[in-house]
Scaffold this motif. Structure first.
Motif, PDB file in Angstrom:
ATOM      1  N   VAL A   1     -35.422 -20.254 -69.760  1.00 49.81           N
ATOM      2  CA  VAL A   1     -34.448 -21.068 -69.682  1.00 49.81           C
ATOM      3  C   VAL A   1     -34.320 -21.900 -70.916  1.00 49.81           C
ATOM      4  O   VAL A   1     -33.246 -22.224 -71.356  1.00 49.81           O
ATOM      5  CB  VAL A   1     -34.350 -21.920 -68.227  1.00 49.81           C
ATOM      6  CG1 VAL A   1     -33.271 -22.792 -68.350  1.00 49.81           C
ATOM      7  CG2 VAL A   1     -34.443 -21.267 -67.210  1.00 49.81           C
ATOM      8  N   GLY A   2     -35.289 -22.434 -71.275  1.00 45.65           N
ATOM      9  CA  GLY A   2     -35.509 -23.394 -72.492  1.00 45.65           C
ATOM     10  C   GLY A   2     -34.827 -22.379 -73.621  1.00 45.65           C
ATOM     11  O   GLY A   2     -34.073 -23.339 -74.690  1.00 45.65           O
ATOM     12  N   LEU A   3     -35.273 -21.460 -73.886  1.00 46.13           N
ATOM     13  CA  LEU A   3     -34.676 -20.553 -74.960  1.00 46.13           C
ATOM     14  C   LEU A   3     -33.195 -20.223 -75.012  1.00 46.13           C
ATOM     15  O   LEU A   3     -32.454 -20.218 -75.868  1.00 46.13           O
ATOM     16  CB  LEU A   3     -35.462 -19.088 -75.115  1.00 46.13           C
ATOM     17  CG  LEU A   3     -37.107 -19.473 -75.602  1.00 46.13           C
ATOM     18  CD1 LEU A   3     -37.685 -18.053 -75.493  1.00 46.13           C
ATOM     19  CD2 LEU A   3     -37.407 -20.053 -76.770  1.00 46.13           C
ATOM     20  N   LEU A   4     -32.864 -20.208 -73.742  1.00 47.16           N
ATOM     21  CA  LEU A   4     -31.360 -20.018 -73.503  1.00 47.16           C
ATOM     22  C   LEU A   4     -30.768 -20.939 -73.932  1.00 47.16           C
ATOM     23  O   LEU A   4     -29.559 -20.930 -74.650  1.00 47.16           O
ATOM     24  CB  LEU A   4     -31.014 -19.554 -72.039  1.00 47.16           C
ATOM     25  CG  LEU A   4     -31.103 -18.161 -71.709  1.00 47.16           C
ATOM     26  CD1 LEU A   4     -31.033 -18.035 -70.028  1.00 47.16           C
ATOM     27  CD2 LEU A   4     -29.989 -17.288 -72.106  1.00 47.16           C
ATOM     28  N   TYR A   5     -31.248 -22.452 -73.591  1.00 45.54           N
ATOM     29  CA  TYR A   5     -30.439 -23.526 -73.946  1.00 45.54           C
ATOM     30  C   TYR A   5     -30.570 -23.765 -75.477  1.00 45.54           C
ATOM     31  O   TYR A   5     -29.469 -24.352 -76.033  1.00 45.54           O
ATOM     32  CB  TYR A   5     -31.155 -24.682 -73.479  1.00 45.54           C
ATOM     33  CG  TYR A   5     -30.715 -24.882 -71.826  1.00 45.54           C
ATOM     34  CD1 TYR A   5     -29.293 -24.963 -71.336  1.00 45.54           C
ATOM     35  CD2 TYR A   5     -31.508 -25.047 -70.814  1.00 45.54           C
ATOM     36  CE1 TYR A   5     -29.141 -24.998 -70.318  1.00 45.54           C
ATOM     37  CE2 TYR A   5     -31.375 -25.278 -69.393  1.00 45.54           C
ATOM     38  CZ  TYR A   5     -30.046 -25.395 -69.137  1.00 45.54           C
ATOM     39  OH  TYR A   5     -29.568 -25.493 -67.963  1.00 45.54           O
ATOM     40  N   LEU A   6     -31.793 -23.477 -76.130  1.00 42.53           N
ATOM     41  CA  LEU A   6     -31.700 -23.314 -77.509  1.00 42.53           C
ATOM     42  C   LEU A   6     -30.636 -22.486 -78.135  1.00 42.53           C
ATOM     43  O   LEU A   6     -30.195 -22.875 -79.240  1.00 42.53           O
ATOM     44  CB  LEU A   6     -33.210 -22.944 -78.190  1.00 42.53           C
ATOM     45  CG  LEU A   6     -34.192 -23.948 -78.027  1.00 42.53           C
ATOM     46  CD1 LEU A   6     -35.554 -23.068 -78.698  1.00 42.53           C
ATOM     47  CD2 LEU A   6     -33.899 -25.164 -78.966  1.00 42.53           C
ATOM     48  N   GLU A   7     -30.533 -21.347 -77.681  1.00 40.50           N
ATOM     49  CA  GLU A   7     -29.576 -20.077 -78.212  1.00 40.50           C
ATOM     50  C   GLU A   7     -28.105 -20.822 -78.093  1.00 40.50           C
ATOM     51  O   GLU A   7     -27.564 -20.414 -79.011  1.00 40.50           O
ATOM     52  CB  GLU A   7     -29.875 -18.897 -77.585  1.00 40.50           C
ATOM     53  CG  GLU A   7     -31.132 -18.315 -78.060  1.00 40.50           C
ATOM     54  CD  GLU A   7     -31.624 -17.226 -77.279  1.00 40.50           C
ATOM     55  OE1 GLU A   7     -30.548 -16.476 -76.468  1.00 40.50           O
ATOM     56  OE2 GLU A   7     -32.513 -16.747 -77.164  1.00 40.50           O
ATOM     57  N   THR A   8     -27.893 -21.677 -77.305  1.00 36.85           N
ATOM     58  CA  THR A   8     -26.622 -22.004 -77.092  1.00 36.85           C
ATOM     59  C   THR A   8     -26.273 -23.461 -77.534  1.00 36.85           C
ATOM     60  O   THR A   8     -25.370 -24.259 -77.130  1.00 36.85           O
ATOM     61  CB  THR A   8     -26.421 -21.955 -75.178  1.00 36.85           C
ATOM     62  OG1 THR A   8     -27.136 -22.482 -74.597  1.00 36.85           O
ATOM     63  CG2 THR A   8     -26.154 -20.607 -74.919  1.00 36.85           C
ATOM     64  N   LYS A   9     -27.367 -23.917 -78.055  1.00 36.26           N
ATOM     65  CA  LYS A   9     -27.357 -25.085 -78.885  1.00 36.26           C
ATOM     66  C   LYS A   9     -27.524 -26.336 -77.862  1.00 36.26           C
ATOM     67  O   LYS A   9     -26.745 -27.569 -78.235  1.00 36.26           O
ATOM     68  CB  LYS A   9     -26.377 -25.357 -80.028  1.00 36.26           C
ATOM     69  CG  LYS A   9     -26.332 -24.240 -80.754  1.00 36.26           C
ATOM     70  CD  LYS A   9     -25.286 -24.497 -81.824  1.00 36.26           C
ATOM     71  CE  LYS A   9     -25.454 -23.369 -82.973  1.00 36.26           C
ATOM     72  NZ  LYS A   9     -24.549 -23.341 -84.158  1.00 36.26           N
ATOM     73  N   ASN A  10     -27.814 -26.360 -76.760  1.00 35.85           N
ATOM     74  CA  ASN A  10     -27.870 -27.254 -75.644  1.00 35.85           C
ATOM     75  C   ASN A  10     -29.352 -27.932 -75.603  1.00 35.85           C
ATOM     76  O   ASN A  10     -30.150 -27.726 -74.985  1.00 35.85           O
ATOM     77  CB  ASN A  10     -27.818 -26.854 -74.237  1.00 35.85           C
ATOM     78  CG  ASN A  10     -27.446 -27.997 -73.354  1.00 35.85           C
ATOM     79  OD1 ASN A  10     -28.010 -29.042 -73.528  1.00 35.85           O
ATOM     80  ND2 ASN A  10     -26.627 -27.713 -72.442  1.00 35.85           N
TER      81      ASN A  10
END
Length: 201
Positions: A102-111
């Motif tokens: 989940v954290g990596l998804l947020y990183l990828e979406t710049k959140n």
């Protein structure tokens, strides 16, 4: 089963595993291996179908949720992927892998705010989670907090001196700071591990 697929190819591997599933329909590992084969072959819809079968068999089977979430991620459905990773995290609160995804998804979406929240949850559960310091370094690098990023990446190198990604990231940070001599040293160190072109993520 996976070894059979790697030797004989996707079609033979799928036939072989389906035979095993026919003989042992309740053995979850066979369906999990089939889902993995489909994902490796980028047949994400087929993988999704298999992971859903697994969840029908056992709705608390974390690997099925992880595979299903990863398949949706590969299809670009970020929201569905996050939802499933969170379900996996709820099923096993001591397993930090879903939170990392989940954290990596947020990183990828710049959140970055929510990415940091997930990384902090991980470090509270398991301070020694693999590469956690690297991910904090990456987060701070993307936020342009370069001084903080270098602290985290040096911490990762101290814990895991053979971690290629940490040296590559350190090189990027120093390059961004204009500290080219330090940058060169990091890349030279990375070259000792081979595969210099490896992705930083």
């Amino acid at each position: 089963a996976r070894a059979y697929y790697e030797v004989h190819g996707i079609d033979s591997g799928v036939r072989y595993i389906n035979k095993l599933i026919g003989k042992f329909p309740t053995v979850k590992e066979y369906r999990l291996a089939l889902g993995t084969i489909y994902r490796k072959d980028q047949q994400y819809s087929a993988a999704i179908s298999v992971y859903k079968q697994l969840i029908d068999i056992d709705d608390k089977y974390v690997p099925a949720y992880m595979g299903l979430a990863s398949s949706y991620k590969s299809l670009g459905d970020v929201n569905k992927s996050k939802e499933l990773f969170f379900q996996a995290a709820q099923l096993d609160p001591l397993d930090s892998r879903p939170l990392l995804e989940v954290g990596l998804l947020y990183l990828e979406t710049k959140n970055y705010r929510l990415a940091q929240k997930q990384l902090e949850r991980i470090i509270n559960i398991n301070p020694d989670f693999p590469k956690i310091d690297y991910y904090f370094a990456k987060l701070n690098y993307l936020k342009a907090n370069l001084a903080e990023a270098i602290k985290w990446v040096n911490k990762e190198k101290s814990k895991n001196p053979s971690q290629l990604d940490a040296y590559l990231l350190a090189g990027e940070i120093y390059e961004k700071q204009g500290m080219y001599q330090f940058c060169a040293k990091e890349y030279q160190q990375a070259m000792k591990f081979g595969n210099f072109g490896a992705a930083v993520y």
